[in-house]
Design an enzyme around this catalytic site. Structure first.
Site, PDB file in Angstrom:
ATOM      1  N   ASP A 142       0.846  -1.181   0.000  1.00  0.00           N
ATOM      2  CA  ASP A 142       0.000   0.000   0.000  1.00  0.00           C
ATOM      3  C   ASP A 142       0.887   1.238   0.000  1.00  0.00           C
ATOM      4  O   ASP A 142       1.866   1.300   0.742  1.00  0.00           O
ATOM      5  CB  ASP A 142      -0.894  -0.021   1.243  1.00  0.00           C
ATOM      6  CG  ASP A 142      -2.033   0.986   1.131  1.00  0.00           C
ATOM      7  OD1 ASP A 142      -2.497   1.233   0.001  1.00  0.00           O
ATOM      8  OD2 ASP A 142      -2.457   1.516   2.172  1.00  0.00           O
ATOM      9  N   HIS A 149      -4.083  13.599   2.432  1.00  0.00           N
ATOM     10  CA  HIS A 149      -4.165  12.583   3.492  1.00  0.00           C
ATOM     11  C   HIS A 149      -2.903  12.614   4.355  1.00  0.00           C
ATOM     12  O   HIS A 149      -2.980  12.641   5.586  1.00  0.00           O
ATOM     13  CB  HIS A 149      -4.349  11.193   2.866  1.00  0.00           C
ATOM     14  CG  HIS A 149      -4.291  10.057   3.843  1.00  0.00           C
ATOM     15  ND1 HIS A 149      -5.254   9.870   4.818  1.00  0.00           N
ATOM     16  CD2 HIS A 149      -3.378   9.058   4.008  1.00  0.00           C
ATOM     17  CE1 HIS A 149      -4.935   8.782   5.538  1.00  0.00           C
ATOM     18  NE2 HIS A 149      -3.807   8.291   5.061  1.00  0.00           N
ATOM     19  N   ARG A 158       1.734  13.652  14.509  1.00  0.00           N
ATOM     20  CA  ARG A 158       2.994  14.296  14.925  1.00  0.00           C
ATOM     21  C   ARG A 158       2.747  15.792  15.102  1.00  0.00           C
ATOM     22  O   ARG A 158       3.289  16.626  14.372  1.00  0.00           O
ATOM     23  CB  ARG A 158       4.090  14.048  13.869  1.00  0.00           C
ATOM     24  CG  ARG A 158       4.448  12.571  13.652  1.00  0.00           C
ATOM     25  CD  ARG A 158       5.621  12.424  12.674  1.00  0.00           C
ATOM     26  NE  ARG A 158       5.414  13.231  11.474  1.00  0.00           N
ATOM     27  CZ  ARG A 158       4.673  12.860  10.432  1.00  0.00           C
ATOM     28  NH1 ARG A 158       4.109  11.677  10.411  1.00  0.00           N
ATOM     29  NH2 ARG A 158       4.520  13.668   9.414  1.00  0.00           N
ATOM     30  N   GLU A 216     -10.270   2.830   4.701  1.00  0.00           N
ATOM     31  CA  GLU A 216      -9.472   3.734   3.876  1.00  0.00           C
ATOM     32  C   GLU A 216      -9.916   3.555   2.428  1.00  0.00           C
ATOM     33  O   GLU A 216      -9.898   2.441   1.894  1.00  0.00           O
ATOM     34  CB  GLU A 216      -7.967   3.449   4.018  1.00  0.00           C
ATOM     35  CG  GLU A 216      -7.413   3.876   5.375  1.00  0.00           C
ATOM     36  CD  GLU A 216      -5.892   3.820   5.467  1.00  0.00           C
ATOM     37  OE1 GLU A 216      -5.253   3.171   4.610  1.00  0.00           O
ATOM     38  OE2 GLU A 216      -5.346   4.426   6.411  1.00  0.00           O
ATOM     39  N   ASP A 250      -8.863  -0.381   2.591  1.00  0.00           N
ATOM     40  CA  ASP A 250      -7.738  -0.828   3.430  1.00  0.00           C
ATOM     41  C   ASP A 250      -8.160  -0.678   4.897  1.00  0.00           C
ATOM     42  O   ASP A 250      -7.908   0.341   5.530  1.00  0.00           O
ATOM     43  CB  ASP A 250      -6.529   0.050   3.094  1.00  0.00           C
ATOM     44  CG  ASP A 250      -5.278  -0.322   3.867  1.00  0.00           C
ATOM     45  OD1 ASP A 250      -5.164  -1.490   4.300  1.00  0.00           O
ATOM     46  OD2 ASP A 250      -4.410   0.554   4.036  1.00  0.00           O
ATOM     47  N   LYS A 270      -3.040  -3.680   9.953  1.00  0.00           N
ATOM     48  CA  LYS A 270      -3.514  -3.726   8.563  1.00  0.00           C
ATOM     49  C   LYS A 270      -3.765  -5.194   8.259  1.00  0.00           C
ATOM     50  O   LYS A 270      -2.870  -5.905   7.781  1.00  0.00           O
ATOM     51  CB  LYS A 270      -2.465  -3.129   7.629  1.00  0.00           C
ATOM     52  CG  LYS A 270      -2.146  -1.670   7.918  1.00  0.00           C
ATOM     53  CD  LYS A 270      -3.288  -0.757   7.492  1.00  0.00           C
ATOM     54  CE  LYS A 270      -2.831   0.692   7.498  1.00  0.00           C
ATOM     55  NZ  LYS A 270      -3.845   1.583   6.895  1.00  0.00           N
TER      56      LYS A 270
END
Ligand code: MN
Length: 450
Positions: A142, A149, A158, A216, A250, A270
């Site tokens: 991926d 995004h 962050r 996703e 996803d 994932k």
């Protein structure tokens, strides 16, 4: 300025004037210009390849078995199989020849199948078939191609960083490997995963069912052919290997992801990805190929692409909840976005995937990353839309969501409009089932290791 010419030869299979003898409703999404490949099964029968046209599936194994396709194609060798594996392995010249042969066979002025006594057996209503994963997924990775995004995720994850985009974002398509066996076809139930998540500062992590299950919204490319170890696929050869595209969800366990992802990337979080059952070919998407956004700073030579490889595809995400279902309400549209602004294209992703000489086999599924825009309704996942749960999403019936609940069904629909027709991918759909009892799972694991 890069040279943005499209290949000089017009492709006869996407001529807007083409018409089929198969009746195709105007809003079908499966006109003769589409002809996406899938694998279907009728109850009690073997699975086999098909192409969609109108609300029918053409049985390709049957058509090839009757010798209705060009002799020099070895159509039986390619198509009398329970999957598309042989076709994916065959490579670009065969894909182009087969698509042209199928387009010709289904054209209004071609009688071979139209007037064939067994036509009725070879055209099957889509409503009578079950769609399967159409090929063995050999590899799955991926990418992270949407600047919108990546920027929002950087701000959320962050918050202290001066620039929410990591410095390498504009230099290479960032990606991560996933598990091939986790790729499932639309309508496969998705069990809520369990795993470890961070507890309060200093406390031990907590094991349990995921509390931040997310989707996703993605487009993924499907590869065919192969490169031997040590030989990168040059970007100008991307079209030799990109067979087509699917819509991909996803699934992401955000709380598990946040605890495990540093410094090596998401792993157990994932766990599965749902794909649409139809693979829309690169040729069918030709009219929707557009140049991507200009890339500044300029990218390395191996990522420089002369052909336009971005696609103008709409992805619409619908959420059906238990409450809406019980009240007879249709699914709510929770996101609508288009793919043409993705910073990194499929060709660049493939060139980067193989630049070091790592080999690639037929049947790779490579997601281009969550497709998001700047507007709230363009956000391709809930963690972005709800700012990590801080601002719940309110549906039109007043129900709210931060993340997915058991019983929620997410369907991502993909299509491209014009010139004169609509091209559909169908949907990547999956409903959330309750987690396997984490306590029972743990005890089972312990008893087996004793
Ligand atoms: Mn993703």
């Amino acid at each position: 300025m890069p040279d943005q010419r499209i290949s000089a030869q017009p492709d006869p299979t996407v001529d807007p004037a083409l018409r089929s003898w198969v009746e195709v409703p105007l809003d079908s999404g499966f006109p003769i210009q589409n002809l996406p490949y899938g694998v279907f099964r009728r109850p009690g029968e073997m699975s086999r390849p098909g192409v969609a046209i109108g609300d029918q599936v053409v049985d390709l194994a049957g058509v090839a078995g009757l010798g209705l396709l060009d002799d020099d194609l070895d159509a039986r060798e390619l198509l009398v199989h329970p999957s598309l594996d042989a076709l994916l392995a065959a490579g670009r010249p065969t894909w182009t020849a087969l698509r042209r042969a199928l387009s010709r066979l289904l054209r209004a002025d071609t009688a071979d199948l139209r007037d064939h006594p067994r036509r009725g057996e070879l055209l099957i209503p889509q409503s009578e078939v079950q769609m399967l994963l159409p090929f063995v997924v050999s590899d799955h990775a991926d990418f992270y191609g949407s600047i919108e995004h990546a920027t929002t995720m950087g701000r959320l994850y962050r918050p202290g960083d001066h620039d929410p985009l990591l410095p390498q974002f504009r230099h290479l398509p960032i990606g991560g490997h996933r598990r091939a066996r986790g790729v499932v076809v639309s309508d496969t139930p998705i069990a809520r995963p369990s795993g470890l998540r961070r507890a309060a500062d200093g406390a031990a992590p907590v094991y349990g069912a995921c509390e931040q299950l997310d989707f996703e919204v993605e487009l993924a490319f499907v590869t065919g052919g192969a490169n031997p170890p040590g030989q990168p696929i040059p970007i100008e050869s991307a079209g030799e290997h990109i067979f087509g595209f699917v819509v991909l969800n996803d699934w992401s366990a955000r709380d598990i992801q946040r605890y495990e992802a540093m410094p090596f990337g998401p792993f157990a979080s994932k766990f599965m990805a749902t794909v649409s059952p139809w693979v829309v070919t690169t040729e069918a998407l030709g009219p929707w190929r557009v140049p991507g956004p200009s890339q500044d700073p300029p990218v390395a030579e191996y990522l420089r692409c002369r052909e336009p490889w971005n696609l103008h595809v709409t992805l619409e995400t619908r959420l059906q909840t238990r409450a809406r279902r019980e009240r007879g309400l249709p699914p709510a549209v929770v996101a609508s976005t288009t793919t043409e602004r993705l910073y990194w294209s499929a060709a660049q992703a493939l060139a980067h995937l193989t630049v070091t000489g790592g080999p690639m086999a037929p049947g790779g599924v490579y997601g281009l990353g969550t497709v998001s825009g700047w507007q709230p309704e363009e956000k391709g996942c809930l963690v972005e839309r709800t700012l990590n749960g801080a601002e719940p999403l309110t549906l039109d019936d007043g129900e709210q969501r931060t993340f997915l609940r058991d019983g929620d069904e997410v369907s991502i629909h993909g299509w491209a409009d014009g010139p004169g027709y609509r091209l559909s991918f169908g949907a990547a759909r999956g409903a959330i089932a309750a987690a396997h009892d984490p306590q029972r799972g743990r005890q089972h694991a312990l008893s087996r290791t004793r």
